[in-house]
Design a protein around this motif. Structure first.
Motif, PDB file in Angstrom:
ATOM      1  N   SER A  97       0.772  -1.128  -0.044  1.00  0.00           N
ATOM      2  CA  SER A  97      -0.110   0.050  -0.129  1.00  0.00           C
ATOM      3  C   SER A  97       0.901   1.151   0.125  1.00  0.00           C
ATOM      4  O   SER A  97       0.309   2.363  -0.494  1.00  0.00           O
ATOM      5  CB  SER A  97      -0.846   0.121   1.110  1.00  0.00           C
ATOM      6  N   SER A  98       1.962   1.101   0.664  1.00  0.00           N
ATOM      7  CA  SER A  98       2.853   2.482   0.637  1.00  0.00           C
ATOM      8  C   SER A  98       3.371   2.777  -0.940  1.00  0.00           C
ATOM      9  O   SER A  98       3.975   3.981  -1.205  1.00  0.00           O
ATOM     10  CB  SER A  98       4.340   2.172   1.368  1.00  0.00           C
ATOM     11  N   GLN A  99       3.077   1.968  -1.984  1.00  0.00           N
ATOM     12  CA  GLN A  99       3.288   2.236  -3.403  1.00  0.00           C
ATOM     13  C   GLN A  99       2.345   3.300  -3.697  1.00  0.00           C
ATOM     14  O   GLN A  99       2.544   4.330  -4.442  1.00  0.00           O
ATOM     15  CB  GLN A  99       2.812   1.238  -4.277  1.00  0.00           C
ATOM     16  N   HIS A 100       1.276   3.378  -2.982  1.00  0.00           N
ATOM     17  CA  HIS A 100       0.228   4.487  -3.437  1.00  0.00           C
ATOM     18  C   HIS A 100       0.285   5.690  -2.426  1.00  0.00           C
ATOM     19  O   HIS A 100      -0.291   5.797  -1.491  1.00  0.00           O
ATOM     20  CB  HIS A 100      -1.283   3.984  -3.376  1.00  0.00           C
ATOM     21  N   ASN A 144       1.928  12.341   7.874  1.00  0.00           N
ATOM     22  CA  ASN A 144       0.879  11.274   8.400  1.00  0.00           C
ATOM     23  C   ASN A 144       1.216  10.796   9.774  1.00  0.00           C
ATOM     24  O   ASN A 144       2.133  10.112   9.822  1.00  0.00           O
ATOM     25  CB  ASN A 144       0.935  10.259   7.179  1.00  0.00           C
ATOM     26  N   LEU A 145       0.390  11.234  10.813  1.00  0.00           N
ATOM     27  CA  LEU A 145       0.684  10.744  12.021  1.00  0.00           C
ATOM     28  C   LEU A 145       0.782   9.141  12.344  1.00  0.00           C
ATOM     29  O   LEU A 145       1.876   8.767  12.867  1.00  0.00           O
ATOM     30  CB  LEU A 145      -0.484  11.320  13.116  1.00  0.00           C
ATOM     31  N   ALA A 146       0.033   8.406  11.699  1.00  0.00           N
ATOM     32  CA  ALA A 146       0.044   7.044  11.742  1.00  0.00           C
ATOM     33  C   ALA A 146       1.237   6.489  11.133  1.00  0.00           C
ATOM     34  O   ALA A 146       1.897   5.519  12.111  1.00  0.00           O
ATOM     35  CB  ALA A 146      -1.092   6.315  11.113  1.00  0.00           C
ATOM     36  N   LYS A 147       1.631   7.178  10.016  1.00  0.00           N
ATOM     37  CA  LYS A 147       2.973   6.478   9.484  1.00  0.00           C
ATOM     38  C   LYS A 147       4.175   7.020  10.312  1.00  0.00           C
ATOM     39  O   LYS A 147       5.210   6.224  10.362  1.00  0.00           O
ATOM     40  CB  LYS A 147       3.308   7.175   8.009  1.00  0.00           C
ATOM     41  N   LYS A 223      12.014   2.733   5.333  1.00  0.00           N
ATOM     42  CA  LYS A 223      12.403   3.596   4.026  1.00  0.00           C
ATOM     43  C   LYS A 223      11.372   4.176   3.226  1.00  0.00           C
ATOM     44  O   LYS A 223      11.130   5.205   2.796  1.00  0.00           O
ATOM     45  CB  LYS A 223      13.387   2.707   3.184  1.00  0.00           C
ATOM     46  N   ALA A 224      10.259   3.252   2.898  1.00  0.00           N
ATOM     47  CA  ALA A 224       9.087   3.492   2.271  1.00  0.00           C
ATOM     48  C   ALA A 224       8.313   4.923   2.906  1.00  0.00           C
ATOM     49  O   ALA A 224       7.792   5.743   2.110  1.00  0.00           O
ATOM     50  CB  ALA A 224       7.990   2.404   1.879  1.00  0.00           C
ATOM     51  N   ILE A 225       8.334   4.879   4.157  1.00  0.00           N
ATOM     52  CA  ILE A 225       7.679   5.927   4.808  1.00  0.00           C
ATOM     53  C   ILE A 225       8.521   7.003   4.762  1.00  0.00           C
ATOM     54  O   ILE A 225       7.798   8.289   4.329  1.00  0.00           O
ATOM     55  CB  ILE A 225       7.448   5.646   6.314  1.00  0.00           C
ATOM     56  N   THR A 226       9.687   7.195   4.710  1.00  0.00           N
ATOM     57  CA  THR A 226      10.400   8.271   4.681  1.00  0.00           C
ATOM     58  C   THR A 226      10.506   8.995   3.129  1.00  0.00           C
ATOM     59  O   THR A 226      10.466   9.953   2.973  1.00  0.00           O
ATOM     60  CB  THR A 226      11.882   8.296   5.406  1.00  0.00           C
ATOM     61  N   ASP A 227      10.464   7.991   2.125  1.00  0.00           N
ATOM     62  CA  ASP A 227      10.313   8.557   1.012  1.00  0.00           C
ATOM     63  C   ASP A 227       9.213   8.981   0.554  1.00  0.00           C
ATOM     64  O   ASP A 227       9.300  10.046  -0.060  1.00  0.00           O
ATOM     65  CB  ASP A 227      10.509   7.170   0.059  1.00  0.00           C
ATOM     66  N   ALA A 228       8.105   8.443   1.082  1.00  0.00           N
ATOM     67  CA  ALA A 228       6.866   9.294   0.902  1.00  0.00           C
ATOM     68  C   ALA A 228       6.812  10.721   1.360  1.00  0.00           C
ATOM     69  O   ALA A 228       6.022  11.278   0.910  1.00  0.00           O
ATOM     70  CB  ALA A 228       5.962   8.269   1.383  1.00  0.00           C
TER      71      ALA A 228
END
Ligand code: ADP
Length: 260
Positions: A97-100, A144-147, A223-228
């Protein structure tokens, strides 16, 4: 014969377009191969876990009724492996889901309070000292707080898993960015392996991590979270001394803040 211009382009332009096209195809091919590798790694990991569960289930079927020792060991191992599989499937869904990126709403997040909440939340599950160091009262960023909480949980969970002593969170900011560092004094990582820990399923020593319950998906999710969030993440570590994960996040997100 007359030379016919092709689509109004000269030879230089054409060869430039061909090079660009070839580069795009190469990138597409690389991304396709990396997706294929991901699917194959995920299947392999899930299959290994299933085979272990099947092995213990077979042991239970054959000797479980007579042998108390086997019964206990099998039930415990089946439980542990199903837990591991559950964590892994949840993490795989998170990665997918982190792709979207645009599906997650951003808001104003106060990072020091967010860290305090996560530390308090983790308190019942460990007996270690987690301290927060900062010179500021509040540090705000678009996130995004949850992320953000998920990112902190991953980094603290690793620090707890791979260290026996205290853990420190350092938070600071400059006019543009927020700097978050999670530091432990644990087992550390051999120098040659540091660059690989953000790869999906990579574990420094896989046998060690079946015991600690690791999946090798925590840092790729971080990493996906920081990239986003248009940020960066990197790791510094000395084997036998400890590890520090350094995250930089911009205070303001560009082009995508529905509430601002
Ligand atoms: P895992 O679920 O195995 O912890 P991660 O992706 O979070 O997966 O981390 C990948 C690997 O990096 C881990 O298996 C571990 O070998 C190493 N690692 C991560 N964080 C730390 C840390 N704080 N100290 C030592 N090793 C770490």
């Amino acid at each position: 014969f007359k030379k016919i211009p092709v689509g109004g382009h000269n030879q230089d332009e054409l060869s430039q377009m061909t090079t660009t096209f070839n580069r795009m195809m190469e990138r597409l091919e690389e991304s396709f191969q990396s997706q294929q590798q991901f699917v194959s790694d995920a299947s392999h990991e899930l299959n290994t876990t299933l085979m272990i569960i099947e092995g213990y289930a077979n042991m239970l079927r054959r000797w479980g009724t007579h042998d108390e020792e086997i019964r206990k060991e099998s039930i415990e191992s089946i439980y542990e492996e199903t837990q591991r599989m559950r964590t892994m499937t949840q993490q795989l869904l998170t990665l997918a889901s982190s792709q979207h990126k645009d599906s997650e709403p951003y808001e104003r997040v106060e990072l020091i309070g967010c860290c305090q909440q996560v530390v308090a939340h983790l308190k019942p599950v460990h007996d270690r000292q987690i301290s927060i160091f900062t010179e500021e009262k509040e540090i705000w960023l678009d996130a995004n707080l949850a992320k953000m909480k998920q990112l902190l949980v991953i980094l603290l969970d690793n620090a707890l898993k791979y260290s026996s002593e205290k853990i420190e969170i350092w938070i600071s900011s400059n006019e543009k960015d927020v700097l978050l560092r999670v530091k432990d004094y644990g087992i550390g990582i051999p120098e040659g392996e540091i660059k690989r820990v953000f790869e999906r399923f990579y574990r420094v020593d896989s046998s060690r991590h079946r015991k600690t319950g690791g999946t090798g998906l925590g840092l790729p999710i971080a990493k996906a979270i920081t990239d986003a969030h248009q940020g960066t993440i990197r790791m510094e570590s000395v084997e036998g001394e400890g590890t520090e994960v350094i995250v930089t996040l911009p205070q303001k997100q560009q082009e995508r803040l529905p509430h601002q």
